[in-house]
Design an enzyme around this catalytic site. Structure first.
Site, short mmCIF file in Angstrom:
data_model
loop_
_atom_site.label_atom_id
_atom_site.label_comp_id
_atom_site.label_asym_id
_atom_site.label_seq_id
_atom_site.Cartn_x
_atom_site.Cartn_y
_atom_site.Cartn_z
N CYS A 173 -8.36 5.64 -8.22
CA CYS A 173 -7.72 4.75 -7.24
C CYS A 173 -8.59 4.49 -6.02
O CYS A 173 -8.64 3.39 -5.50
CB CYS A 173 -6.38 5.32 -6.82
SG CYS A 173 -6.48 6.94 -6.08
N HIS A 208 -2.72 8.97 -3.71
CA HIS A 208 -3.09 7.64 -4.16
C HIS A 208 -3.68 6.86 -2.98
O HIS A 208 -3.38 7.15 -1.82
CB HIS A 208 -1.83 6.93 -4.68
CG HIS A 208 -2.12 5.66 -5.42
ND1 HIS A 208 -3.06 5.59 -6.43
CD2 HIS A 208 -1.57 4.42 -5.32
CE1 HIS A 208 -3.07 4.36 -6.91
NE2 HIS A 208 -2.18 3.63 -6.25
N ASP A 210 -2.02 -3.24 -4.82
CA ASP A 210 -2.51 -2.01 -5.44
C ASP A 210 -3.45 -2.37 -6.57
O ASP A 210 -3.01 -2.69 -7.67
CB ASP A 210 -1.35 -1.17 -5.96
CG ASP A 210 -1.82 0.20 -6.38
OD1 ASP A 210 -3.05 0.41 -6.46
OD2 ASP A 210 -0.96 1.08 -6.64
#
Lengths: 676, 310
Positions: free
Chosen positions: A417, A461, A477
């Site tokens: 991520c 994250h 995202d």
């Protein structure tokens, strides 16, 4: 010096040392290593004194030892006004007291100090195992106190028994005091001298940071909702915003970090809130992170003490979270907000900042896209499409060179991520769109139905936010473009075989263990909810619920009513005790037999001997003859022959209610056989 | 109980049957008398003349194999008649003590309440201390030493009341009562009791008796039983019925007699039954009431005090 007669006997000393050991044991890991050794030495010296091989140290020596100890503390701790040095000082004085442990008075002083030392245990940890250990400490110390009463009471079983009984008797009072005694603010808010041991999301993000977090299953947040629950893809727990990039590491930067010029609104209402009501209300319990940032859904607001909001919609705490911390949050999701204030030029500048050079290929590509006249959303869409097409989500990405963004976007094309978020924000900034990296946790696991959401380290994250004219900051995202299941189902399903690969043993694959762990977490959560976080507010709520209103009269009643009940019970007990002694066991059992027989119509008359009675029973009820004989025989042997096995036999005989069927039968046949 | 290599039960039943051959239908009284002797106590037999008091005493002494002497108490008796006198011996030129009948293992004091209190009290020291002081000299009595006394009921003419102090020294007082019908019929048909009495052979010797007395001391008394005893004793002291309660000596006598009773009935521990069995004999002559006699008191006592504490 005391005369020899008053010197503590051996069992007293042994008990005192046992209590000290128990109280000091959990501190050993925290205290400087020389303090346990000092303790052992002091105990050794005292034992030598007991054996008569040595004298207690004189005044000059004691002074010297004290000075040495203080010097040692000064060397061990730089910061004096903190909790650790104080605990260490207490432990040390407790230790050195052994050098003047002479008579019973000293013993009491030492043991009372032991209670304090045991209590400092909770400064650090308030979990169930520590609470249980604390209880054990109290039992042992109280037993040691009891053992000071003399040799007979120093016997381990007797001392521990007495201690347990005393504490059991004190439990109702303890509960009452727990509920009713006014709560001072957090006593533990004394600064703690620890900057080490930080866990969780840190205030900077370099490639590899989140990979490290993905290996830990430690709980971080526990979130209980009051009312609606956001869908899984909305569960982004924002904690940090990184706006400064130096080519490798993302940092919060000036005016974002509250410790570095970032504005924090400490009082609720200082920052205007949306006109509509909040969509989500929830309570977050955060584990100790040794950092001030808290985690919440976008556009949070909190009334909890010591919690403030920032301009970029985060929550921060005034002091770092050294212990579990619970806070109440209300959240307004971004989409529900109306028109937003325009981006200030300083903020715009901050969110477009890029290092002067490096990552030329990305810059070039973005320049090309911009020249094509695409707007922010179109560029973002292009970028995400590229991620979707060509990239792989992996927990073990290859190392990147100095131009990390270029290397990721054009060469390796696999990452985690932080790679996606970092490269996305870099690219958007290069394309002239204000963007920033947001870090925190995403997702969570439900515990016991939907009681609360458990968020672990591996849920850490990083994602991005870009600025849209008229719509404000919008969450993007990039990871979701590559691996939608990461957002929907969590890391475990996204990473597959890579998940927790480095764990020593693959516990997470054993279903029952996972369940047990969740169970344990739930117990911990309840413990924290009901006991540890019982602060002033909760106390008030609870008392309000209990009493209706908090007035002096009702408070007095709360104290007096249970006390009166207890005292009355005690009075009754004493009164009953005065009426007659408790029967010896055999007689009690025989009495039971007599009562059963009486129910069957055969009352034993006063002064009638068991044999005569048995004879009468046998004559009146031949079917009970065997029972009556055996009971009488067993009773006689138990009560008068003091035969233990007979007593057991008697108990066994009376356990079965053999009498009743016969008696009922007889009652049906009429009372005639009894009468003649 | 058959410890120490001999069966108490066997001996007891032999004694009881031997005595029972002379004194028909009075087994319980024989057992009580035996219990009294086993607990080293003196026995007082009270009944009308001709009920077999003397026969019982005689038979007991004989069956136990003890040396015995019999004194018929009369109103003109003097202490010296029992204890003995010093007589000048001309040959040796000094006084020599001639032992009286008290110097025997069993003294049968027949119709003890016909003598004057002065003579009765001469027995006091002998009974309690088992020694005799005469002419400034103290002489030990033989071991074992029992006094088996008989007395006529107080209503009879020519009797002196036994002082309480004297009564208290008797462990038991028993009375025989008329024999049951069959026993009396057998008596009519049977041989001359006097001859039968002479035929009784000793069943034990004094050593065996000592062993048995020792065994009495070893009979177990549990807490529960002592509780019951305590309740009984306390009741006599507190109850308005009793003018005087049981003394500690009375309580001890009760316990000791109950132990002997348990031994006779072949038990290693005392049961409440045992206490109840000996209670009338042990407490009857010790308790006094304003109305009614001691026996009725004891009856009530047994009915009012429960075996197990309520």
């Amino acid at each position: 010096m005391a005369s020899a007669r008053e010197w503590l006997p051996r069992e007293s000393l042994v008990w005192i040392f046992a209590a000290q050991f128990v109280a000091l044991l959990p501190q050993c890991t925290q205290l400087p290593l020389w303090i346990p050794f000092t303790w052992a030495f002091a105990v050794y010296w005292r034992l030598e004194v007991f054996r008569g091989r040595r004298d207690l140290p004189g005044r000059p020596l004691k002074l010297l030892v004290t000075l040495l100890a203080i010097a040692g503390l000064a060397l061990s701790y730089q910061n004096w006004f903190a909790l650790e040095p104080m605990v260490a000082l207490l432990a040390l004085s407790f230790t050195l007291k052994n050098l003047e442990l002479v008579n019973r008075r000293d013993a009491f002083v030492s043991l009372l100090l032991a209670y304090f030392v045991a209590a400092t245990l909770f400064v650090r940890e308030q979990t169930i195992p520590f609470a249980v250990y604390g209880l054990l400490c109290v039992v042992v110390i109280t037993a040691a106190l009891a053992a000071q009463l003399g040799r007979p009471s120093a016997h381990p079983r007797r001392a521990l028994g007495l201690s347990t009984r005393l504490l059991a008797q004190a439990t109702p009072l303890m509960l009452l005091l727990f509920v009713a005694v006014p709560r001072l603010g957090p006593l533990w808010s004394v600064p703690q001298d620890t900057s080490t041991g930080r866990t969780g999301v840190s205030d900077s993000m370099a490639p590899g940071d989140f990979t490290r977090l993905s290996r830990s299953g430690k709980p971080v947040l526990r979130i209980a909702f009051d009312g609606p629950i956001p869908p899984p893809e909305q569960r982004y727990w924002r904690g940090l915003v990184y706006s400064e990039f130096d080519g490798r590491t993302w940092r919060q930067g000036f005016a974002v970090d509250p410790r570095n010029g970032g504005r924090v609104y400490w009082n609720s209402g200082e920052r205007p809130l949306p006109q509509v009501g909040p969509r989500y209300r929830y309570q977050v319990i955060q584990e100790a992170s040794h950092a001030p940032w808290l985690f919440a859904l976008a556009r949070p607001d909190s009334d909890s003490a010591g919690v403030g909001t920032t301009d970029d919609d985060r929550l921060v705490k005034r002091t770092p979270v050294f212990n579990r911390f619970a806070y109440e949050v209300r959240s307004w999701p971004r989409g529900s907000r109306g028109a937003t204030v325009p981006l200030s030029s300083a903020e715009r500048r901050r969110n477009l900042q890029l290092p002067p050079s490096g990552n030329a290929r990305t810059r070039e590509w973005m320049e090309r896209l911009r020249r094509q006249g695409l707007d922010a959303s179109a560029i973002s869409a292009q970028l995400l499409a590229r991620y979707n097409r060509e990239f792989t989500y992996t927990l073990s990405p290859p190392a990147l060179g100095s131009d990390s963004v270029d290397a990721f976007l054009f060469d390796s094309r696999q990452g985690f991520c932080e790679h996606f978020a970092g490269s996305y924000v870099f690219a958007m900034r290069a394309a002239g769109v204000p963007a920033r990296v947001v870090a925190g946790y995403q997702g969570g696991e439900w515990v016991s139905g939907e009681e609360y959401l458990l968020v672990r380290e591996y849920d850490a994250h990083a994602w991005a936010e870009i600025w849209h004219h008229g719509r404000g900051w919008q969450r993007v995202d990039p990871t979701a473009a590559v691996s939608p299941e990461r957002v929907r189902d969590g890391l475990e399903s996204a990473a597959g075989a890579e998940f927790m690969q480095d764990a020593l043993l693959p516990w997470h694959r054993v279903d029952i263990l996972v369940k047990l762990r969740l169970q344990w977490d739930r117990i911990n959560y309840r413990w924290y909810q009901t006991v540890v976080s019982f602060d002033q507010d909760r106390q008030r709520d609870y008392l309000l619920r209990l009493l209706g209103e908090i007035s002096p009269l009702r408070m007095a009643l709360l104290f007096l009513v249970p006390m009166a009940v207890v005292l009355l019970g005690l009075l009754l007990w004493i009164w009953r005790g005065g009426q007659g002694r408790k029967l010896p066991p055999a007689e009690r059992l025989y009495d039971k037999f007599c009562r059963r027989m009486a129910r069957a119509g055969l009352v034993r008359s006063t002064g009638e001997t068991p044999r005569d009675y048995a004879q009468r029973i046998i004559e009146a009820r031949p079917q009970l003859a065997a029972l009556a004989r055996r009971v009488t025989d067993a009773f006689e042997r138990a009560a008068y022959g003091e035969d233990q096995t007979a007593q057991k036999a008697l108990r066994k005989l009376l356990r079965w209610r053999l009498v009743l069927p016969g008696s009922i039968q007889d009652a049906r046949h009429g009372q005639a056989p009894t009468e003649h | 109980m058959s410890s120490n290599g001999f069966a108490v039960q066997k001996i007891v039943s032999a004694i009881v049957s031997d005595v029972g051959r002379v004194l028909l239908g009075k087994e319980r009284q024989v057992q009580l008398a035996l219990a009294c002797l086993l607990s080293k106590g003196h026995l007082l037999i009270e009944d009308l003349p001709g009920m077999g008091k003397t026969t019982l005493a005689h038979a007991l002494a004989q069956v136990l194999g003890l040396s015995y002497k019999r004194v018929q108490f009369t109103s003109d008796m003097l202490p010296a008649d029992i204890l003995g006198v010093s007589i000048f011996d001309r040959e040796s030129g000094q006084f020599r003590f001639h032992e009286g009948p008290v110097f025997s293992q069993v003294l049968l004091a027949d119709e003890i309440n016909r003598s004057s209190p002065k003579t009765q009290s001469a027995l006091l020291e002998a009974m309690e201390e088992r020694q005799v002081s005469a002419d400034g000299e103290t002489r030990q009595l033989p071991q074992p030493f029992f006094v088996i006394a008989t007395q006529n009921p107080l209503q009879q003419s020519g009797t002196f009341t036994l002082p309480e102090s004297q009564l208290d020294r008797f462990l038991m007082r028993i009375s025989l009562g008329y024999p049951p019908r069959e026993a009396e019929r057998a008596l009519y048909l049977g041989a001359d009791p006097r001859r039968q009495l002479a035929e009784i052979k000793p069943r034990i010797d004094s050593n065996t008796l000592k062993k048995m007395q020792h065994l009495v001391g070893q009979v177990k008394t549990s807490e529960s039983l002592l509780d019951y005893l305590e309740r009984l004793v306390l009741h006599t002291r507190r109850s308005p019925d009793c003018a005087v309660g049981l003394s500690p000596r009375g309580a001890l006598a009760l316990l000791c007699a109950a132990k002997a009773w348990a031994l006779i009935h072949n038990r290693g521990h005392v049961l409440p039954e045992d206490i109840q069995a000996v209670l009338p004999s042990v407490a009857g002559h010790r308790l006094q009431s304003d109305g009614g006699n001691g026996d009725q008191l004891v009856e009530r006592l047994m009915r009012q005090v429960d075996i197990i504490a309520a």
